[in-house]
Motif scaffolding. Structure first.
Motif, PDB file in Angstrom:
ATOM      1  N   SER A  30       0.826  -1.200   0.000  1.00  0.00           N
ATOM      2  CA  SER A  30       0.000   0.000   0.000  1.00  0.00           C
ATOM      3  C   SER A  30       0.860   1.250   0.000  1.00  0.00           C
ATOM      4  O   SER A  30       0.545   2.229  -0.654  1.00  0.00           O
ATOM      5  N   LEU A  64      -2.369 -14.367  -0.218  1.00  0.00           N
ATOM      6  CA  LEU A  64      -1.867 -13.959  -1.528  1.00  0.00           C
ATOM      7  C   LEU A  64      -0.497 -14.527  -1.851  1.00  0.00           C
ATOM      8  O   LEU A  64      -0.155 -14.708  -3.005  1.00  0.00           O
ATOM      9  N   ASP A  65       0.284 -14.822  -0.814  1.00  0.00           N
ATOM     10  CA  ASP A  65       1.626 -15.330  -1.064  1.00  0.00           C
ATOM     11  C   ASP A  65       1.653 -16.811  -1.401  1.00  0.00           C
ATOM     12  O   ASP A  65       2.680 -17.343  -1.776  1.00  0.00           O
ATOM     13  N   TRP A  81      -1.449 -14.019  -5.872  1.00  0.00           N
ATOM     14  CA  TRP A  81      -1.440 -12.589  -6.175  1.00  0.00           C
ATOM     15  C   TRP A  81      -1.477 -12.304  -7.658  1.00  0.00           C
ATOM     16  O   TRP A  81      -1.773 -11.202  -8.085  1.00  0.00           O
ATOM     17  N   GLY A  99       1.448   4.216 -13.304  1.00  0.00           N
ATOM     18  CA  GLY A  99       2.873   3.963 -13.122  1.00  0.00           C
ATOM     19  C   GLY A  99       3.205   2.770 -12.250  1.00  0.00           C
ATOM     20  O   GLY A  99       4.343   2.604 -11.832  1.00  0.00           O
ATOM     21  N   LEU A 100       2.222   1.919 -11.958  1.00  0.00           N
ATOM     22  CA  LEU A 100       2.513   0.749 -11.128  1.00  0.00           C
ATOM     23  C   LEU A 100       2.935  -0.444 -11.966  1.00  0.00           C
ATOM     24  O   LEU A 100       3.562  -1.367 -11.475  1.00  0.00           O
ATOM     25  N   HIS A 112      -7.911   2.829  -5.959  1.00  0.00           N
ATOM     26  CA  HIS A 112      -7.551   1.454  -6.276  1.00  0.00           C
ATOM     27  C   HIS A 112      -8.621   0.456  -5.902  1.00  0.00           C
ATOM     28  O   HIS A 112      -9.402   0.662  -4.997  1.00  0.00           O
ATOM     29  N   PHE A 151      -5.481  -2.754  -1.978  1.00  0.00           N
ATOM     30  CA  PHE A 151      -4.152  -2.386  -1.459  1.00  0.00           C
ATOM     31  C   PHE A 151      -3.739  -0.947  -1.484  1.00  0.00           C
ATOM     32  O   PHE A 151      -2.695  -0.653  -1.972  1.00  0.00           O
ATOM     33  N   SER A 152      -4.489  -0.031  -1.025  1.00  0.00           N
ATOM     34  CA  SER A 152      -3.791   1.239  -0.932  1.00  0.00           C
ATOM     35  C   SER A 152      -3.887   1.858   0.445  1.00  0.00           C
ATOM     36  O   SER A 152      -3.192   2.817   0.719  1.00  0.00           O
ATOM     37  N   LEU A 153      -4.684   1.269   1.322  1.00  0.00           N
ATOM     38  CA  LEU A 153      -4.786   1.845   2.667  1.00  0.00           C
ATOM     39  C   LEU A 153      -3.985   1.016   3.672  1.00  0.00           C
ATOM     40  O   LEU A 153      -3.770  -0.162   3.477  1.00  0.00           O
ATOM     41  N   ILE A 154      -3.579   1.682   4.753  1.00  0.00           N
ATOM     42  CA  ILE A 154      -2.810   1.001   5.783  1.00  0.00           C
ATOM     43  C   ILE A 154      -3.614   0.985   7.067  1.00  0.00           C
ATOM     44  O   ILE A 154      -3.928   2.023   7.640  1.00  0.00           O
ATOM     45  N   LYS A 175       3.212  -9.768  -3.925  1.00  0.00           N
ATOM     46  CA  LYS A 175       2.442  -9.678  -2.665  1.00  0.00           C
ATOM     47  C   LYS A 175       1.982 -11.063  -2.303  1.00  0.00           C
ATOM     48  O   LYS A 175       1.515 -11.784  -3.140  1.00  0.00           O
ATOM     49  N   SER A 191       6.847   6.052 -14.661  1.00  0.00           N
ATOM     50  CA  SER A 191       7.450   4.841 -14.115  1.00  0.00           C
ATOM     51  C   SER A 191       7.113   4.605 -12.653  1.00  0.00           C
ATOM     52  O   SER A 191       7.432   3.552 -12.125  1.00  0.00           O
ATOM     53  N   ASP A 192       6.509   5.558 -11.972  1.00  0.00           N
ATOM     54  CA  ASP A 192       5.953   5.245 -10.659  1.00  0.00           C
ATOM     55  C   ASP A 192       4.829   6.228 -10.313  1.00  0.00           C
ATOM     56  O   ASP A 192       4.621   7.207 -11.016  1.00  0.00           O
ATOM     57  N   PRO A 193       4.104   5.944  -9.221  1.00  0.00           N
ATOM     58  CA  PRO A 193       2.933   6.774  -8.911  1.00  0.00           C
ATOM     59  C   PRO A 193       3.292   8.250  -8.694  1.00  0.00           C
ATOM     60  O   PRO A 193       2.450   9.126  -8.889  1.00  0.00           O
TER      61      PRO A 193
END
Ligand SMILES: Nc1ncnc2c1ncn2[C@@H]1O[C@H](COP(=O)(O)OP(=O)(O)OP(=O)(O)O)[C@@H](O)[C@H]1O
Ligand SMILES: [Mg+2]
Lengths: 311, 534
Positions: free
Chosen positions: A184, B382-383, B432, B69-70, B102, B105-108, A311, B88-90
């Motif tokens: 995240s 996911l792993d 994943w 960019g991900l 999203h 997967f963008s919050l913690i 992930k 190339s990235d966010p």
């Protein structure tokens, strides 16, 4: 029984008990504060032991060459950062396993400092004692906290500074995010591995200062057994403290009390089985972890490497 | 939103006045053998909402991730405001004024709302300013939230709200929404689209919107592109198409089944409830309940009553729909039946036996299968590989003396992959690497393969495409015909109306009302949900 209580009283009322404990706690706090920052970002940095030892050695050499404790302090920090650079770059740039790297560094530092110590044989001394007026007259703990060789007082800035960095700055927010949920954090535009490297460098810096503390505040000279597993106890303190800084420092104090009890008890002329006393700090550590480890939440991504897209 | 002509005028002068906001040119992306995007050409105009439809795994999210960019494309160009850009990235994307909400997967969880919202900004940390900004966005777009709340403690709907605020805070000129309403209630989504329409027309921003909901797409979007297997297969104006046409475009064949149409929101509700045979419900009535929840009380750590003397029964072969505004006890009910929460008082009986609540696995052993609400939190690992995820809840079946028999697992997984049509790179592909909808199929396959007595399906079609929704619905019906008692917890009223024999409405952790299926229609249910008395 009565004599046991008397002895306990005497031990608890003797200021030397607190002096000994403060020295151990100070050492642990240097290492544990940096370790805490690194763990919050997701690295279980076991090379903290190597950082302490290397810092102790480079500070001794720094003093040997210049006769200045200030220079020794910088040299110690550089030593710690040197170890950190290997740990950080290997595990958070090249994605090598952080434990393998840490273990290797611990063994390497032990061998290398032992060898160089015999080659160079640096001469050192204790740093000058600074007596803080008024405060040192606080009963029992006054001397322990305010009549110490001057590098001790760095802690009074280092600990609040670390707290402020982690909880009040953007850098701190980002490193906590990296330790909780690197995917995240990445999606949000944070360079996770860079933050992790930086925190390992920070741990190297504080542990390097810790190494200096070992030589110039606690022991007075360098030998290759000087770190003696204290780095691991610092890691235990972070766990004991539930990954909060307050808890970590409390952990340092508790473990320091156990570590120093041997000195204090024997210093006052009491006889206790010395093997048992030697094992005491480790028993306290394990008991502490057994009690507290399940109650607290570790950073969710602790010790988990981050690779983009995975992930 | 109904005023189509106004939108089209906006569209016309957007095209006349300047270069498009974004142009994808022949974007191609492969993941190993999987084609995610193949020669995709697409244009986002300022002042317009561009809808992207497609089956699970069609490549929609991948295309959006390339823009933010991900994901780096293998080939192709992206032009932003007429100029070619390397994203190339966010951070690059943010600098170009591109923001994304999203799908995952963008919050913690461990951080508060305001900390999450400011994540990825730069400059010194000014909590006061961020909290004010959150308040302003809340007022402007109707997305009100407590900035001090811990994200991990929010419901899925509220988390989505945070996600959207996080995107809007930087005033992006180009917004990407990947299934933003999958977890929102109908009112919440309507509110969102209303405010979205405002920003788009008045501030001339460009929006890309990915969704599986056709009616929503038809009312919200100006143009619609349909993706299938990585390619754009159709492109049209929303005003010149209708749901059946879109559905046909998405699945690549005629959509005929009534239930399939229902899943698409094409058929009317009345028609749907007639389509069910009443044999099952008649037989169900005579049997005793297999799941019985009596006066259940569950408390949150801070003392709040999540379930407040809840009574609920489900008979074998019966589908009981649980409706209600999100946050009224649906999630604790699901958690209780997954052994994640313990009862404070009351009891849960399965097949006449009282099950001790809160003991890990106790419900599963008693024969309760669960399709969890949040598949990333509690549904899949996911792993691990697809095969491992498929055997996760019952590995003993595949073990000889505690050693897992990989051959057996592989064969079982292969069978499940075929039966449930899971798109992946074989049984040992990592979880994943699957698209959101395919991960959901893995969960469904696993739970149904267990042959449960009771199946709790919490938001089972969230994030699924048209064909998958139909498939999921038919599997649930089939399970009911095989006498499984099904508790369907869903915020999709249409889905509840379509599948349930009986509907209960939850309010503040209690059953506030119950409707037999004959009496149920959208309006009646809507009123109940709104809190009006029975
Ligand atoms: N990182 C990755 N590694 C390997 N395969 C991937 C990866 N990301 C996506 N894929 C594959 O690419 C295809 C397209 O995935 P994508 O997530 O874009 O689908 P989607 O259209 O968004 O589907 P959904 O509606 O289910 O969200 C899928 O088959 C998926 O399994
Ligand atoms: Mg997707």
């Amino acid at each position: 029984m009565n004599s046991f209580l008397e002895a306990t009283y005497e031990i608890l009322s003797s200021s030397s008990t607190y002096m000994n404990a403060a020295l151990f706690a100070g050492l642990l706090a240097f290492a544990a504060t940096g370790e805490w920052v690194a763990e919050r970002a997701g690295t279980l940095n076991i090379s903290v032991e190597a950082m302490l030892l290397t810092g102790a050695f480079t500070s001794a050499v720094g003093f040997h060459l210049t006769d200045s404790v200030v220079v020794a302090l910088f040299a110690g920090a550089i030593g710690g950062v040197l170890v950190a650079s290997v740990q950080a770059e290997m595990s958070h740039r090249l994605a090598a396993d952080q434990f393998v790297v840490g273990l290797t560094l611990n063994i390497l530092a032990f061998g290398l400092t032992g060898f160089l110590d015999r080659e160079i044989d640096p001469t050192t001394k204790l740093a000058r004692r600074w007596n803080i007026p008024v405060l040192n007259e606080i009963p029992l703990v006054g001397k322990a906290l305010f009549n110490q060789p001057w590098p001790f007082y760095i802690l009074y800035a280092l600990i609040p500074l670390s707290w402020w960095l982690v909880y009040r700055t953007r850098w701190g927010l980002e490193l906590r995010a990296a330790g909780e949920n690197p995917q995240s954090a990445d999606v949000s535009g944070i360079d996770v591995n860079k933050r992790r490297r930086q925190t390992v460098y920070y741990a190297g810096f504080t542990s390097g200062l810790g190494g200096t503390f070992l030589v110039f505040v606690q022991v007075g000279r360098f030998d290759d057994a000087i770190a003696g597993g204290r780095g691991f106890i610092a890691i235990a303190a972070v766990i004991f403290g539930g990954w909060t800084l307050r808890g970590t420092i409390l952990g340092c104090v508790v473990f320091a009390a156990a570590l120093s009890s041997r000195l204090s008890i024997q210093g006052l002329g009491y006889e206790v089985n010395s093997e048992l006393l030697q094992a005491l700090p480790y028993i306290v550590t394990i008991a502490g972890m057994a009690i507290f480890a399940h109650r607290v939440r570790a950073p969710a991504a602790l010790a988990r490497p981050f690779v983009r897209g995975l992930k | 939103m109904t005023n189509r002509s106004v939108d089209l005028i906006g569209a016309d002068d957007a095209q006349a006045s300047s270069a498009p906001a974004v142009e994808f040119r022949e974007i191609t992306k492969h993941f190993g053998a999987v084609t995610a995007c193949e020669e995709v050409n697409m244009t986002l105009w300022r002042g317009q909402i561009h809808g992207v439809l497609g089956e699970n795994g069609a490549g929609k999210s991948t295309l959006m991730k390339i823009l933010i960019g991900l994901v780096m494309p293998d080939r192709g160009k992206i032009l932003v405001h007429g100029e070619e850009q390397q994203i190339s990235d966010p951070l690059d994307a943010a600098a170009l004024g591109i923001g994304m909400v999203h799908q995952h997967f963008s919050l913690i969880d461990a951080l508060t709302v305001w900390e999450n919202v400011t994540l990825g900004d730069s400059g010194s940390l000014n909590p006061e300013a961020i909290r004010n900004r959150i308040g302003d966005i809340g007022d402007q777009y109707g997305l009100v939230i407590d900035p001090y709340a811990l994200v991990g403690e929010l419901t899925a709907g509220l988390r989505q709200r945070v996600e959207i605020i996080k995107c809007l805070r930087r005033d992006p000129q180009i917004l990407i929404f990947d299934e933003p309403t999958a977890v929102l209630t109908p009112e919440e989504s309507e509110q969102l689209f209303n405010s979205l329409r405002n920003v788009v027309t008045s501030e001339r921003r460009a929006v890309a919107l990915v969704s599986h909901k056709l009616d929503e797409m038809l009312s919200a979007a100006d143009e619609i592109s349909i993706m299938r297997q990585g390619r754009i297969v159709d492109h049209c104006l929303a005003s010149e198409t209708d749901a059946p046409t879109l559905a046909r475009g998405i699945v690549g064949r005629e959509v005929l089944l009534r239930s399939e149409q229902a899943a698409l929101g094409v058929a009317r509700t009345e028609q749907r409830s007639l389509g069910r045979d009443d044999r099952r419900s008649a037989s169900a009535l005579t049997e005793t309940s297999v799941l019985r929840i009596e006066r259940a009380v569950v408390r949150s750590p801070d003392g709040f009553r999540l379930l407040d003397e809840l009574d609920l029964e489900v008979k074998p072969g019966e589908i009981v729909g649980v409706a209600g505004v999100e946050g009224n006890g649906q999630r604790p009910l699901g958690d209780l039946l997954s052994s994640l929460l313990a009862l404070e008082s009351g009891r849960v009986e399965v097949d006449g036996k009282t099950i001790s609540s809160g003991r890990p696995g106790a419900m599963a052993v008693a024969g309760v299968g669960v399709i969890p609400e949040d598949r990333h939190d509690s549904g899949v690992v996911l792993d691990m590989t697809v095969a491992e995820n498929l055997i996760l809840t019952n590995p003993d079946r595949f073990a000889k003396r505690s050693v897992i028999d990989l051959k057996m697992v592989g064969a079982f997984a292969q069978q499940m992959i075929e039966e449930f049509d899971i798109q992946c790179d074989g049984p040992f592909a990592p979880m994943w690497s699957l698209s959101g909808g395919n991960q959901q199929r893995v969960v469904l396959a696993r739970e149904l393969a267990q042959k449960p007595k009771v199946l709790v399906a919490a938001q089972p079609t969230r994030g699924l495409d048209v064909a998958a929704i139909e498939y999921m619905s038919s599997r649930l019906r089939l399970a009911a015909e095989e006498n499984v008692a099904i508790l369907l917890i869903s915020s999709e009223l249409e889905e509840i109306l379509d599948l349930s024999d009986r509907i209960v409405v939850l309010q503040k952790g209690q059953v506030a009302g119950e409707i037999a299926r004959g009496e149920a229609d959208l309006e009646h249910l809507g009123l109940l949900l709104g809190g009006s008395a029975l």
